[in-house]
Design a protein around this motif. Sequence first.
Motif, PDB file in Angstrom:
ATOM      1  N   LYS A  30       0.828  -1.204   0.000  1.00 18.27           N
ATOM      2  CA  LYS A  30       0.000   0.000   0.000  1.00 18.27           C
ATOM      3  C   LYS A  30       0.863   1.255   0.000  1.00 18.27           C
ATOM      4  O   LYS A  30       0.554   2.243  -0.676  1.00 18.27           O
ATOM      5  CB  LYS A  30      -0.923  -0.002   1.219  1.00 18.27           C
ATOM      6  N   GLY A  31       1.975   1.219   0.764  1.00 20.25           N
ATOM      7  CA  GLY A  31       2.876   2.369   0.800  1.00 20.25           C
ATOM      8  C   GLY A  31       3.492   2.649  -0.556  1.00 20.25           C
ATOM      9  O   GLY A  31       3.581   3.810  -0.987  1.00 20.25           O
ATOM     10  N   CYS A  32       3.924   1.589  -1.261  1.00 16.06           N
ATOM     11  CA  CYS A  32       4.510   1.749  -2.598  1.00 16.06           C
ATOM     12  C   CYS A  32       3.467   2.264  -3.586  1.00 16.06           C
ATOM     13  O   CYS A  32       3.757   3.129  -4.417  1.00 16.06           O
ATOM     14  CB  CYS A  32       5.075   0.418  -3.086  1.00 16.06           C
ATOM     15  N   PHE A  54       3.361 -15.346 -15.498  1.00 15.36           N
ATOM     16  CA  PHE A  54       3.360 -13.900 -15.681  1.00 15.36           C
ATOM     17  C   PHE A  54       4.736 -13.483 -16.212  1.00 15.36           C
ATOM     18  O   PHE A  54       5.765 -13.885 -15.661  1.00 15.36           O
ATOM     19  CB  PHE A  54       3.091 -13.183 -14.356  1.00 15.36           C
ATOM     20  N   VAL A  55       4.737 -12.677 -17.262  1.00 16.74           N
ATOM     21  CA  VAL A  55       5.991 -12.217 -17.875  1.00 16.74           C
ATOM     22  C   VAL A  55       5.980 -10.695 -17.896  1.00 16.74           C
ATOM     23  O   VAL A  55       5.123 -10.086 -18.540  1.00 16.74           O
ATOM     24  CB  VAL A  55       6.152 -12.776 -19.304  1.00 16.74           C
ATOM     25  N   SER A  56       6.934 -10.091 -17.185  1.00 18.89           N
ATOM     26  CA  SER A  56       6.899  -8.636 -17.009  1.00 18.89           C
ATOM     27  C   SER A  56       8.173  -7.944 -17.453  1.00 18.89           C
ATOM     28  O   SER A  56       9.266  -8.528 -17.449  1.00 18.89           O
ATOM     29  CB  SER A  56       6.650  -8.317 -15.530  1.00 18.89           C
ATOM     30  N   SER A  57       8.020  -6.667 -17.803  1.00 21.10           N
ATOM     31  CA  SER A  57       9.175  -5.811 -18.043  1.00 21.10           C
ATOM     32  C   SER A  57       9.761  -5.436 -16.688  1.00 21.10           C
ATOM     33  O   SER A  57       9.068  -5.423 -15.675  1.00 21.10           O
ATOM     34  CB  SER A  57       8.754  -4.543 -18.799  1.00 21.10           C
ATOM     35  N   THR A  64      10.373  -0.233  -8.785  1.00 21.06           N
ATOM     36  CA  THR A  64       8.908  -0.268  -8.786  1.00 21.06           C
ATOM     37  C   THR A  64       8.342  -1.640  -9.159  1.00 21.06           C
ATOM     38  O   THR A  64       7.133  -1.786  -9.321  1.00 21.06           O
ATOM     39  CB  THR A  64       8.341   0.794  -9.756  1.00 21.06           C
ATOM     40  N   ASP A  65       9.196  -2.651  -9.285  1.00 16.09           N
ATOM     41  CA  ASP A  65       8.709  -3.976  -9.667  1.00 16.09           C
ATOM     42  C   ASP A  65       7.830  -4.599  -8.591  1.00 16.09           C
ATOM     43  O   ASP A  65       7.027  -5.496  -8.876  1.00 16.09           O
ATOM     44  CB  ASP A  65       9.888  -4.908  -9.974  1.00 16.09           C
ATOM     45  N   LEU A  66       7.963  -4.138  -7.357  1.00 18.67           N
ATOM     46  CA  LEU A  66       7.118  -4.646  -6.281  1.00 18.67           C
ATOM     47  C   LEU A  66       5.644  -4.402  -6.591  1.00 18.67           C
ATOM     48  O   LEU A  66       4.770  -5.160  -6.155  1.00 18.67           O
ATOM     49  CB  LEU A  66       7.488  -3.963  -4.961  1.00 18.67           C
ATOM     50  N   TYR A 225       2.540   3.165 -14.016  1.00 21.99           N
ATOM     51  CA  TYR A 225       1.407   2.455 -14.612  1.00 21.99           C
ATOM     52  C   TYR A 225       1.787   0.977 -14.772  1.00 21.99           C
ATOM     53  O   TYR A 225       2.795   0.654 -15.411  1.00 21.99           O
ATOM     54  CB  TYR A 225       1.068   3.031 -15.988  1.00 21.99           C
ATOM     55  N   VAL A 226       0.977   0.104 -14.204  1.00 22.45           N
ATOM     56  CA  VAL A 226       1.199  -1.332 -14.335  1.00 22.45           C
ATOM     57  C   VAL A 226       0.009  -1.923 -15.089  1.00 22.45           C
ATOM     58  O   VAL A 226      -1.138  -1.783 -14.658  1.00 22.45           O
ATOM     59  CB  VAL A 226       1.339  -2.020 -12.959  1.00 22.45           C
TER      60      VAL A 226
END
Length: 282
Positions: A30-32, A54-57, A64-66, A225-226
């Motif tokens: 929530k903090g992030c 799941f495949v992510s940049s 910010t990956d968290l 933006y995720v």
Amino acid sequence: MSNNEKNQLLDQALEWQAPGDKDWLFGLFKGCEKYFDVEYSGLENLDISKPVLFVSSHSLFSITDLLVFSGIWRQTGTLVRGLGDRLHYKVPVWRSMVRHLGVVLGDQTIAQGLLESGQSVLVFPGGAREVMKKRYEIHNLVWKKRTGFIRLAINAGVPIVPISVYGGDKVMDIVVDADDYKQTWLGKLAARTGILDDYWRGADELPPIAKGIGWTVLPKPQKVYVSYGKPIHFDGVATDDPAALMQAREKVSSEINRMMNEAKERDQSNAQPLWRRLMSNI
């Protein structure tokens, strides 16, 4: 690593239990989310009633990956199993943290075992190289020729859910990157000694020098933006056909780039609070 060692790690991964003290984890997420004013899209695509990959940049320094984990947690209530680089397990304290969060060594045997056990898995194909970006690679995928994640999805019989993270590469400003360093006398000396090849793959994974707010290491409160895409299936793709694997990989990367561009357009049209703009431009 021997097959026996891999199987031992898989057994440990299967025995892992989600943290019982979830209040602190929810507080961290929530903090992030609040600090980076995260905007999620495509949460409706997160159905893990059956395992998915799941495949992510990756974002710069993974800062910010968290939020990728947080979005999945928010929608499904599940702490997805992430695949981590060996580097994570060489840092005291930090390695205990990633293990506590269920992150496992990025290995095909371990990942496939988790998927076949019914658990969903998250992978960042760019690995450490994508984390240590250069200036011209900001908000670009740095996957080289990697297709292992495609082979993993096919072997495990699961679809791939693509994920893009936009804004994460702007929370820090790169001052000096690997290319800059290699042009200095120190960099040239290091190259001649072979140190760069031994420890940073020819400076390919050399961390850039970056600054956040002012000249501190505190990340800028840049809006992030995720985006979560729809599942992509690869039935019938041969794992022994390099061209077919690369074509499948391009299908995933194209979808991530498309979502990245959409997020960029939204970011350009969104009016941010004055304080956030000021802090992000210092």
